[in-house]
Scaffold this active site. Structure first.
Site, PDB file in Angstrom:
ATOM      1  N   HIS A 205       0.796  -1.222   0.000  1.00 31.41           N
ATOM      2  CA  HIS A 205       0.000   0.000   0.000  1.00 31.41           C
ATOM      3  C   HIS A 205       0.834   1.281   0.000  1.00 31.41           C
ATOM      4  CE1 HIS A 205       1.011  -0.331   4.274  1.00 31.41           C
ATOM      5  NE2 HIS A 205       0.763   0.966   4.363  1.00 31.41           N
ATOM      6  N   ARG A 206       2.165   1.196   0.081  1.00 33.33           N
ATOM      7  CA  ARG A 206       2.991   2.390   0.205  1.00 33.33           C
ATOM      8  C   ARG A 206       2.910   3.251  -1.057  1.00 33.33           C
ATOM      9  NH1 ARG A 206       4.761   3.572   5.394  1.00 33.33           N
ATOM     10  NH2 ARG A 206       5.243   1.614   6.431  1.00 33.33           N
TER      11      ARG A 206
END
Length: 360
Positions: A205-206
């Site tokens: 998700h970064r």
């Protein structure tokens, strides 16, 4: 109330860290209240943690929801200011590196309320990460810096921090893991998701992996190459989901994309995995304790102790398929190192430091 402790939590990573601290302070008879900012607000990102970890129902839920970094932080600060003024606590305890953490530290500091930062001193030295900014600001403002590992102590020392503020206490998230490890049912996870003995868990998700369409496309290409080797289960964070779907993430038959899981269910899945591919911070720590090979898709980590004393390694998207092949060929080790003081008693050490500070 001069001896009242207010805990501020807001996002999924905060809850496993706060639970053992709240329990240990309760055992010491310290009055306390729990504030949930609502930064994470849906069932799988928030509510399930309170049930599974035995956290008390929040005394206050601000319900701020999602938004830009500035908008979300401002909403949290406005809500917390009113609460802090009405409660007049002796200390505010903040956890990790999310927007709720830095918002609470800012409000408390301006009101001259002492701040304790659990998980102080972690550094990625990557100022493109919002979390790194939150860490730096929070540590600079905190009166108690409660560190999980020796490298964090060194970072704080290099920044000129008063050594009397710094305490090596261990990792309260590991307290929660060890207290619940018998509930992590890998066989149930295999049955639930129709998995064989060999599978991989992924969490991604970064911003550096999912925000730019080119990065998302490169990530999907790498993950499909991994799925050619073994089944992947990916509990997908809402952040970046649309972009990864547009890049074709869902198109591989051996890549199962599912909704985010609760704490116990997720770690049951991880416990049985042949490897984990992640860009999360907390997962690096959890795999270190569970002995699961962890491949972190980032150029840096604020948790280097998981590399020197754990199962973690940093990997590029380009190298990932070959590294996975090597890990699968080697299999999981029967023994592995773990960091000092990650022993299930960090919450007790934190509570003792806080109580002593209030007494002094």
């Amino acid at each position: 109330m001069p001896d009242l402790v207010l805990h501020v939590t807001g996002a999924r990573p905060n809850f496993p860290k706060a639970a053992p601290v709240i329990r240990a302070l309760a055992d010491l008879g310290v009055p306390q209240e729990l504030i949930h900012t609502g930064q994470h607000y849906d069932e799988k990102m928030s509510d399930v943690f309170f049930r599974e970890l035995g956290l008390p129902k929040p005394d206050v839920n601000l319900g701020v929801g999602s938004g830009s970094h500035a908008g979300q932080t401002a909403a949290i600060m406005t809500g917390l200011e009113e609460i802090f003024l009405s409660r007049n606590p002796g200390m505010v305890v903040v956890y990790g590196d999310v927007n709720s953490t830095v918002a609470a530290a800012l409000v408390a500091s301006k009101l001259q309320i002492p701040v304790a930062h659990v998980e102080a001193g972690l550094r990625s030295f990557d100022m493109s990460m919002p979390e790194e900014i939150n860490r730096l600001v929070t540590d600079r403002l905190s009166n108690l810096l409660l560190a999980t590992s020796p490298d964090a102590i060194a970072h704080l020392g290099n920044e000129g921090t008063d050594p009397d503020k710094i305490h090596l206490v261990g990792n309260p998230m590991i307290d929660t893991l060890l207290a619940n490890v018998d509930r992590f049912d890998a066989d149930r996870a295999r049955t639930e998701y129709d998995l064989g003995d060999r599978y991989i868990v992924a969490t991604l998700h970064r911003p550096g992996n999912v925000d730019d369409p080119a990065d998302a496309a490169a990530l999907v290409k790498a993950m499909h190459a991994v799925a050619d080797q073994a089944e992947i289960v990916l509990p997908l964070h809402p952040r970046g989901r649309a972009r990864l779907e547009a890049a074709g993430l869902f198109d591989h038959p051996k890549l199962k994309v599912i909704d985010p899981l609760g704490y116990v269910e997720f770690l049951g899945l991880v416990r049985g995995a042949s490897a984990v591919v992640t860009d999360s911070g907390g997962v690096q720590e959890e795999t270190t304790m569970l002995g699961v090979p962890c491949l972190t898709l980032r150029p840096n980590t604020e948790r280097p102790v998981t590399i020197t004393h754990g199962t973690n390694r940093l990997v590029t998207r380009e190298a990932l398929p070959q590294v996975v092949a090597d890990v699968l060929a080697a299999g999981r080790s029967e023994t592995w190192p773990t960091p000092p003081l990650w022993d299930g008693h960090a919450g007790e050490r934190i509570a003792a430091v806080i109580k002593q500070y209030l007494r002094d």
